[in-house]
Write a protein that holds these residues in place. Structure first.
Motif, PDB file in Angstrom:
ATOM      1  N   PHE A 170      16.983  12.994 -14.167  1.00 27.49           N
ATOM      2  CA  PHE A 170      16.574  12.298 -13.844  1.00 27.49           C
ATOM      3  C   PHE A 170      17.527  11.237 -12.898  1.00 27.49           C
ATOM      4  CE2 PHE A 170      14.000  12.758 -17.532  1.00 27.49           C
ATOM      5  CZ  PHE A 170      12.951  12.468 -17.156  1.00 27.49           C
ATOM      6  N   ASP A 171      18.330  11.035 -13.296  1.00 25.26           N
ATOM      7  CA  ASP A 171      19.818   9.766 -12.316  1.00 25.26           C
ATOM      8  C   ASP A 171      19.617  10.387 -11.164  1.00 25.26           C
ATOM      9  OD1 ASP A 171      20.099   8.463 -15.050  1.00 25.26           O
ATOM     10  OD2 ASP A 171      22.388   9.044 -15.062  1.00 25.26           O
ATOM     11  N   LEU A 172      19.824  11.693 -11.424  1.00 23.24           N
ATOM     12  CA  LEU A 172      19.489  12.261  -9.463  1.00 23.24           C
ATOM     13  C   LEU A 172      18.416  12.513  -8.781  1.00 23.24           C
ATOM     14  CD1 LEU A 172      21.669  15.829 -10.634  1.00 23.24           C
ATOM     15  CD2 LEU A 172      22.447  13.410  -9.732  1.00 23.24           C
ATOM     16  N   ALA A 173      17.862  12.735  -9.636  1.00 24.94           N
ATOM     17  CA  ALA A 173      16.919  12.440  -9.222  1.00 24.94           C
ATOM     18  C   ALA A 173      16.230  10.956  -8.147  1.00 24.94           C
ATOM     19  CB  ALA A 173      15.034  12.568  -9.805  1.00 24.94           C
ATOM     20  N   GLU A 174      16.427  10.176  -9.066  1.00 25.62           N
ATOM     21  CA  GLU A 174      15.910   9.103  -8.398  1.00 25.62           C
ATOM     22  C   GLU A 174      16.987   8.817  -7.775  1.00 25.62           C
ATOM     23  OE1 GLU A 174      14.612   6.181 -11.354  1.00 25.62           O
ATOM     24  OE2 GLU A 174      16.015   6.364 -12.307  1.00 25.62           O
ATOM     25  N   LYS A 175      18.065   9.105  -7.088  1.00 32.59           N
ATOM     26  CA  LYS A 175      19.476   9.040  -6.344  1.00 32.59           C
ATOM     27  C   LYS A 175      19.358   9.274  -5.297  1.00 32.59           C
ATOM     28  CE  LYS A 175      24.554   8.961  -6.094  1.00 32.59           C
ATOM     29  NZ  LYS A 175      25.747   9.204  -6.077  1.00 32.59           N
ATOM     30  N   TYR A 176      18.809  10.078  -4.960  1.00 34.37           N
ATOM     31  CA  TYR A 176      18.246  11.526  -3.983  1.00 34.37           C
ATOM     32  C   TYR A 176      17.082  11.287  -3.851  1.00 34.37           C
ATOM     33  CZ  TYR A 176      23.187  12.643  -4.174  1.00 34.37           C
ATOM     34  OH  TYR A 176      24.354  12.481  -4.662  1.00 34.37           O
ATOM     35  N   ARG A 177      16.060  10.955  -4.449  1.00 32.24           N
ATOM     36  CA  ARG A 177      14.503  10.771  -4.109  1.00 32.24           C
ATOM     37  C   ARG A 177      13.820  12.026  -3.980  1.00 32.24           C
ATOM     38  NH1 ARG A 177      12.193   6.987  -5.537  1.00 32.24           N
ATOM     39  NH2 ARG A 177      10.433   6.834  -3.661  1.00 32.24           N
ATOM     40  N   MET A 178      13.881  12.753  -5.000  1.00 34.66           N
ATOM     41  CA  MET A 178      13.873  14.467  -4.822  1.00 34.66           C
ATOM     42  C   MET A 178      13.714  14.711  -6.745  1.00 34.66           C
ATOM     43  SD  MET A 178      17.340  16.441  -3.664  1.00 34.66           S
ATOM     44  CE  MET A 178      16.360  17.645  -2.976  1.00 34.66           C
ATOM     45  N   PRO A 179      12.681  15.995  -6.649  1.00 34.22           N
ATOM     46  CA  PRO A 179      12.353  16.179  -7.550  1.00 34.22           C
ATOM     47  C   PRO A 179      13.734  17.220  -7.869  1.00 34.22           C
ATOM     48  CG  PRO A 179      10.184  17.122  -6.149  1.00 34.22           C
ATOM     49  CD  PRO A 179      11.560  16.408  -5.664  1.00 34.22           C
ATOM     50  N   ALA A 180      14.123  16.728  -9.536  1.00 36.02           N
ATOM     51  CA  ALA A 180      14.717  18.121 -10.419  1.00 36.02           C
ATOM     52  C   ALA A 180      14.295  18.863 -10.829  1.00 36.02           C
ATOM     53  CB  ALA A 180      15.844  16.425 -11.162  1.00 36.02           C
ATOM     54  N   LEU A 181      14.702  19.577 -10.701  1.00 35.38           N
ATOM     55  CA  LEU A 181      14.201  20.443 -11.615  1.00 35.38           C
ATOM     56  C   LEU A 181      15.093  21.327 -12.293  1.00 35.38           C
ATOM     57  CD1 LEU A 181      11.704  23.233 -12.314  1.00 35.38           C
ATOM     58  CD2 LEU A 181      13.367  24.511 -11.006  1.00 35.38           C
ATOM     59  N   ILE A 182      15.072  21.454 -14.549  1.00 34.13           N
ATOM     60  CA  ILE A 182      15.884  21.871 -15.624  1.00 34.13           C
ATOM     61  C   ILE A 182      15.260  23.474 -15.616  1.00 34.13           C
ATOM     62  CG2 ILE A 182      16.159  21.748 -17.365  1.00 34.13           C
ATOM     63  CD1 ILE A 182      15.730  18.236 -17.291  1.00 34.13           C
ATOM     64  N   LEU A 183      16.440  23.855 -15.075  1.00 33.79           N
ATOM     65  CA  LEU A 183      16.065  25.489 -15.333  1.00 33.79           C
ATOM     66  C   LEU A 183      16.327  26.309 -16.709  1.00 33.79           C
ATOM     67  CD1 LEU A 183      14.569  27.799 -14.203  1.00 33.79           C
ATOM     68  CD2 LEU A 183      17.530  28.500 -12.452  1.00 33.79           C
ATOM     69  N   ALA A 184      16.049  25.901 -18.013  1.00 29.49           N
ATOM     70  CA  ALA A 184      16.575  26.716 -18.983  1.00 29.49           C
ATOM     71  C   ALA A 184      15.612  28.245 -19.149  1.00 29.49           C
ATOM     72  CB  ALA A 184      15.724  25.288 -20.144  1.00 29.49           C
ATOM     73  N   ASP A 185      16.055  28.550 -20.514  1.00 28.54           N
ATOM     74  CA  ASP A 185      15.247  29.532 -20.566  1.00 28.54           C
ATOM     75  C   ASP A 185      14.470  29.512 -22.092  1.00 28.54           C
ATOM     76  OD1 ASP A 185      16.747  30.535 -22.274  1.00 28.54           O
ATOM     77  OD2 ASP A 185      18.179  31.254 -20.420  1.00 28.54           O
ATOM     78  N   GLY A 186      13.898  30.378 -22.378  1.00 21.55           N
ATOM     79  CA  GLY A 186      13.433  30.788 -23.714  1.00 21.55           C
ATOM     80  C   GLY A 186      13.733  30.708 -24.652  1.00 21.55           C
TER      81      GLY A 186
END
Length: 177
Positions: free
Chosen positions: A154-170
Motif C-alpha cells: 500500500f505504501d509503495l503503490a501510493e508513493k509511486y502511483r501504480m498498482p502493487a501486486l502481492i505474488l503469494a502462493d496457495g
C-alpha cells in the motif's frame, strides 16, 4: 500484545485493513477465498466496503473506480482470475492509480488443478496486461512476510502511483503462523 494464529490469506486481509484499505472488491476462487471471506466480516466492522463482484473483471474495474477517487482499494484472486484482471490492471497503470492486487497462485492452466504454485512469475514481473508498463511485485516467503509486505504494498503503490501486486502462493495462503 497478544499473538494470533492466522492463515496467510487472513494475515494479508488484516494487514490491508491496518494499512488503511477501506474498499475490497473480489470474487471467490481457490485458493484465495479466505481473503474475501475475512474482508466480508471485517469491513463492516470498520466502516469499510466489501463487495463480491459478479466477476473478476468487474472487481478490478471497481478497484479502478475507487482508486480514481483517491481512496485505498484492493482486490485478490488466483492465477486464472488474475489473467481476467489484466486489462483492468493495465488501465490502473496507464492512469497512474495506486491499488493493491493479491495473487494467491495456483498451478496449471485456467481450468487446471488447485495445487500451490509459483507459475505466475513472468506474468507479474513482465507486465500483466497490454501496454508498456510494469507493476510493483512483492513476493512473500512466509506468513509473516505476507502481512509485512501487504502494508508495504500500500505504501509503495501510493508513493509511486501504480498498482502493487502481492505474488503469494496457495501453500502460504493456507499455512498458519
Amino acid at each position: 500484545m497478544s499473538l494470533t494464529l492466522m492463515k496467510g490469506s487472513e494475515a494479508i486481509a488484516e494487514a490491508a485493513i491496518r494499512a488503511g484499505a477501506r474498499f475490497f472488491f473480489g470474487y471467490p476462487i481457490t485458493p484465495q477465498t479466505e481473503i474475501p471471506e475475512y474482508m466480508s466480516a471485517r469491513m463492516p466492522e470498520i466502516g469499510g466496503c466489501f463487495l463480491q463482484a459478479e466477476s473478476e473483471i468487474a472487481a478490478i474495474n471497481m478497484v479502478y473506480g475507487v482508486a480514481s477517487t483517491g481512496k485505498l482499494a484492493m482486490t485478490s484472486s488466483s492465477s486464472p482470475g488474475i489473467a481476467l484482471k489484466c486489462e483492468g490492471i493495465s488501465y490502473l497503470a496507464g492512469a497512474d492509480l495506486p491499488a493493491v492486487i493479491v495473487n494467491v497462485q495456483r498451478g496449471g492452466p485456467g481450468l487446471g488443478g488447485i495445487q500451490p504454485s509459483q507459475s505466475d512469475y513472468f506474468l507479474a514481473t513482465r507486465g500483466p496486461g497490454h501496454g508498456d508498463f510494469h507493476v510493483l511485485v512483492l513476493a512473500p516467503a512466509s506468513v509473516q512476510e505476507m502481512a509485512d509486505l501487504t502494508g508495504k504494498a500500500f505504501d509503495l503503490a501510493e508513493k509511486y502511483r501504480m498498482p502493487a501486486l502481492i505474488l503469494a502462493d496457495g501453500m502460504l495462503g493456507q499455512m498458519m503462523d
